[in-house]
Design a protein around this motif. Structure first.
Motif, PDB file in Angstrom:
ATOM      1  N   ILE A 144      48.002  47.997  37.447  1.00 51.32           N
ATOM      2  CA  ILE A 144      47.252  47.845  36.201  1.00 51.32           C
ATOM      3  C   ILE A 144      47.256  49.161  35.422  1.00 51.32           C
ATOM      4  N   LEU A 199      50.802  42.034  32.686  1.00 49.78           N
ATOM      5  CA  LEU A 199      49.542  41.722  33.382  1.00 49.78           C
ATOM      6  C   LEU A 199      49.634  40.400  34.139  1.00 49.78           C
ATOM      7  N   SER A 200      50.350  39.420  33.584  1.00 50.40           N
ATOM      8  CA  SER A 200      50.520  38.165  34.322  1.00 50.40           C
ATOM      9  C   SER A 200      51.368  38.381  35.569  1.00 50.40           C
ATOM     10  N   VAL A 255      51.396  41.187  37.279  1.00 51.29           N
ATOM     11  CA  VAL A 255      50.489  41.873  38.207  1.00 51.29           C
ATOM     12  C   VAL A 255      49.600  40.856  38.916  1.00 51.29           C
ATOM     13  N   ILE A 256      49.130  39.854  38.195  1.00 53.42           N
ATOM     14  CA  ILE A 256      48.303  38.810  38.812  1.00 53.42           C
ATOM     15  C   ILE A 256      49.109  38.042  39.863  1.00 53.42           C
ATOM     16  N   LYS A 257      50.348  37.696  39.535  1.00 53.18           N
ATOM     17  CA  LYS A 257      51.190  36.976  40.499  1.00 53.18           C
ATOM     18  C   LYS A 257      51.512  37.840  41.719  1.00 53.18           C
ATOM     19  N   ASN A 275      49.590  40.193  42.900  1.00 56.45           N
ATOM     20  CA  ASN A 275      48.351  40.241  43.678  1.00 56.45           C
ATOM     21  C   ASN A 275      48.140  38.958  44.468  1.00 56.45           C
ATOM     22  N   GLU A 276      48.472  37.820  43.880  1.00 52.34           N
ATOM     23  CA  GLU A 276      48.332  36.551  44.600  1.00 52.34           C
ATOM     24  C   GLU A 276      49.311  36.474  45.772  1.00 52.34           C
ATOM     25  N   ILE A 327      47.671  45.353  44.591  1.00 54.62           N
ATOM     26  CA  ILE A 327      48.304  45.792  43.344  1.00 54.62           C
ATOM     27  C   ILE A 327      48.747  47.251  43.443  1.00 54.62           C
TER      28      ILE A 327
END
Length: 111
Positions: free
Chosen positions: A26, A88-89, A91-93, A95-96, A101
């Protein structure tokens, strides 16, 4: 006018330092946004002229501000927002999928 160039190069340098030195994904995306802001400031500063008017052709106006850097900056702002949203999307994927991160941890995890 020199302060604009100094500020632009400072923003670019700070953003690049964040991208290179930080491990949090991030924070890396935030660094990309800071570099984008520095480039936008540099483009606007290049197109600025003292004692010039808006680039609208009317009678009696001899000096105009260059409209090309303004158009490039507007385009750059839109592209920067899209790139930030995509990053950012991702980064979310990440993290999932990996549960972290931190870029060093993601590199160490196999699978």
């Amino acid at each position: 006018m020199t302060i604009n160039y100094i500020g632009a190069f400072l923003l670019i340098f700070i953003g690049l330092a964040i991208i290179v030195l930080k491990k949090n994904l991030i924070k890396i995306v935030i660094g990309m946004g800071i570099v984008d802001s520095g480039i936008n400031l540099l483009l606007i500063s290049i197109g600025y002229r003292n004692d010039a008017t808006t680039p609208i052709f009317t009678d009696g106006a001899a000096k105009f501000v260059d409209p090309i850097p303004q158009a490039l900056t507007l385009t750059s702002i839109v592209i920067g927002a899209c790139v930030s949203a995509l990053a950012l999307s991702l980064v979310i994927k990440i993290n999932e999928h990996y549960g972290s991160i931190d870029s060093d941890e993601v590199r160490r995890i196999k699978g």
